[in-house]
Design an enzyme around this catalytic site. Sequence first.
Site, PDB file in Angstrom:
ATOM      1  N   HIS A 199     -27.034  17.956 -16.876  1.00 49.36           N
ATOM      2  CA  HIS A 199     -27.015  17.318 -18.113  1.00 49.36           C
ATOM      3  C   HIS A 199     -25.981  16.336 -18.160  1.00 49.36           C
ATOM      4  O   HIS A 199     -25.201  16.119 -19.120  1.00 49.36           O
ATOM      5  CB  HIS A 199     -26.715  18.606 -18.976  1.00 49.36           C
ATOM      6  CG  HIS A 199     -27.541  19.796 -18.910  1.00 49.36           C
ATOM      7  ND1 HIS A 199     -28.992  19.822 -19.189  1.00 49.36           N
ATOM      8  CD2 HIS A 199     -27.055  20.889 -18.629  1.00 49.36           C
ATOM      9  CE1 HIS A 199     -29.524  21.001 -19.179  1.00 49.36           C
ATOM     10  NE2 HIS A 199     -28.338  21.868 -18.691  1.00 49.36           N
ATOM     11  N   ALA A 258     -40.091  25.059 -24.540  1.00 52.32           N
ATOM     12  CA  ALA A 258     -39.242  25.906 -25.372  1.00 52.32           C
ATOM     13  C   ALA A 258     -39.825  26.084 -26.740  1.00 52.32           C
ATOM     14  O   ALA A 258     -39.906  27.323 -27.193  1.00 52.32           O
ATOM     15  CB  ALA A 258     -37.993  25.423 -25.385  1.00 52.32           C
ATOM     16  N   LEU A 289     -36.927  17.476 -26.263  1.00 54.54           N
ATOM     17  CA  LEU A 289     -36.276  17.075 -24.974  1.00 54.54           C
ATOM     18  C   LEU A 289     -37.120  15.756 -24.428  1.00 54.54           C
ATOM     19  O   LEU A 289     -38.158  15.622 -24.542  1.00 54.54           O
ATOM     20  CB  LEU A 289     -36.549  18.315 -23.980  1.00 54.54           C
ATOM     21  CG  LEU A 289     -36.283  17.804 -22.567  1.00 54.54           C
ATOM     22  CD1 LEU A 289     -34.843  17.880 -22.419  1.00 54.54           C
ATOM     23  CD2 LEU A 289     -36.902  19.019 -21.531  1.00 54.54           C
ATOM     24  N   ALA A 324     -31.593  22.180 -27.791  1.00 55.76           N
ATOM     25  CA  ALA A 324     -31.177  21.152 -26.910  1.00 55.76           C
ATOM     26  C   ALA A 324     -29.770  20.535 -26.965  1.00 55.76           C
ATOM     27  O   ALA A 324     -29.420  19.560 -26.589  1.00 55.76           O
ATOM     28  CB  ALA A 324     -32.210  19.717 -27.557  1.00 55.76           C
ATOM     29  N   ASP A 335     -27.489  21.276 -24.954  1.00 49.84           N
ATOM     30  CA  ASP A 335     -26.789  20.790 -23.551  1.00 49.84           C
ATOM     31  C   ASP A 335     -27.098  19.432 -23.435  1.00 49.84           C
ATOM     32  O   ASP A 335     -26.537  18.840 -22.421  1.00 49.84           O
ATOM     33  CB  ASP A 335     -26.937  21.716 -22.449  1.00 49.84           C
ATOM     34  CG  ASP A 335     -28.673  22.122 -22.642  1.00 49.84           C
ATOM     35  OD1 ASP A 335     -29.229  21.588 -23.098  1.00 49.84           O
ATOM     36  OD2 ASP A 335     -28.852  22.920 -21.772  1.00 49.84           O
ATOM     37  N   MET A 385     -28.099  29.361 -23.252  1.00 51.57           N
ATOM     38  CA  MET A 385     -28.660  30.620 -24.265  1.00 51.57           C
ATOM     39  C   MET A 385     -29.180  31.602 -23.185  1.00 51.57           C
ATOM     40  O   MET A 385     -29.094  32.690 -23.463  1.00 51.57           O
ATOM     41  CB  MET A 385     -29.960  30.223 -25.126  1.00 51.57           C
ATOM     42  CG  MET A 385     -29.381  29.381 -26.231  1.00 51.57           C
ATOM     43  SD  MET A 385     -30.683  28.536 -27.524  1.00 51.57           S
ATOM     44  CE  MET A 385     -31.619  30.154 -27.680  1.00 51.57           C
TER      45      MET A 385
END
Length: 362
Positions: free
Chosen positions: A93, A176, A237, A265, A267, A298
Amino acid sequence: MIIGVPAETKSGETRVALAPAGVHELVARGHRVVVESGAGRRAGIADDAMVAAGAQVGTAGEAWACDLVLKVKEPQPEEHALLRDNVLFTFLHLAAGPALADALRTAGTTALSYDTVQLEDGTLPLLAPMSEIAGRLAVLAGAHHLLSPAGGRGVLLGGAPGVPGARVVVLGAGVAGSHAVAQAAGLGADVTALDVSLNALRRLDERFGGRVRTVASTAHAVAEEVRSADLVIGAVLVPGRRAPRVLTRAMIETMPRGSVLVDIAVDQGGCIEGAVPTTHADPVRPLAGSLLYSVANMPAAVGVTATRALTNATLPYVLALADGVEAALDGDAALRRGVNVRDGRIVHPEVAAALGERAGSA
């Protein structure tokens, strides 16, 4: 090759980057595996299980000193001093972590990120299992925080006979987002999904037979849809880049008081304005009359499940790297796209752009 598996140090993290099955495969190929003592404990994997599979148990320093280091989450600031000129394979990240990017460059680390390993069709095979879990968890977290004792507005996600379920809006219909939609719809909520991709919306429409509303995402559409939402899940994302801000504070201020926001999102910088990373120990912050859940790891809430899901996906790539880093990168374009830092330079174009730099050559 010697493969190291340090224990995770991020707050609330329970996963481990290698399971005993992976240890067994690596050792059977003639490699050596060093696992930090206790690394698998919170994922239900004792040191004895790692040893039985062929690993050696060592210290953090010994694990970090190996040729190939496997982690789950990005190195934390206290771990930066342990970085060196070896190979690191983990979630990085870097678009939201310039300090880590600098530390990796200074150390000379060849750093590959799970979330930028990308197939030709654009899919992200190593991020996908964690996105699936995060999407499902987002609904469960949102349902919990909608309860009055948790500070929410007192709405039951699935409603009751004669009473409609909660209104759930999912921003993003990727991996997701689609799993969040399925979870919320399965629990009886009234679900609307927004995405800029009409193909993604078509897939949802076909899957749910019209039971889920689909809306082409624009700023105006987002503002209209969230106005009456009980729960909004942000699942937007862009691989390698900071997540775009699609839900503004002004939009949140129009929502019912006690509504809940979940930013999957976060991170990657978050797609909800005002989102900052939180922890499992303290997951929620008030925001413009709503509650914002923005835990940056998470899937760690279900470490046993998430470790199995992650290591099932990463193991083939780990085996390839262990057999020879250069050969693995030369032979697999998806894995090559996973390289973020090499020879002291940012080499992933999207990561470099997010950090305001020009990418070097991988």
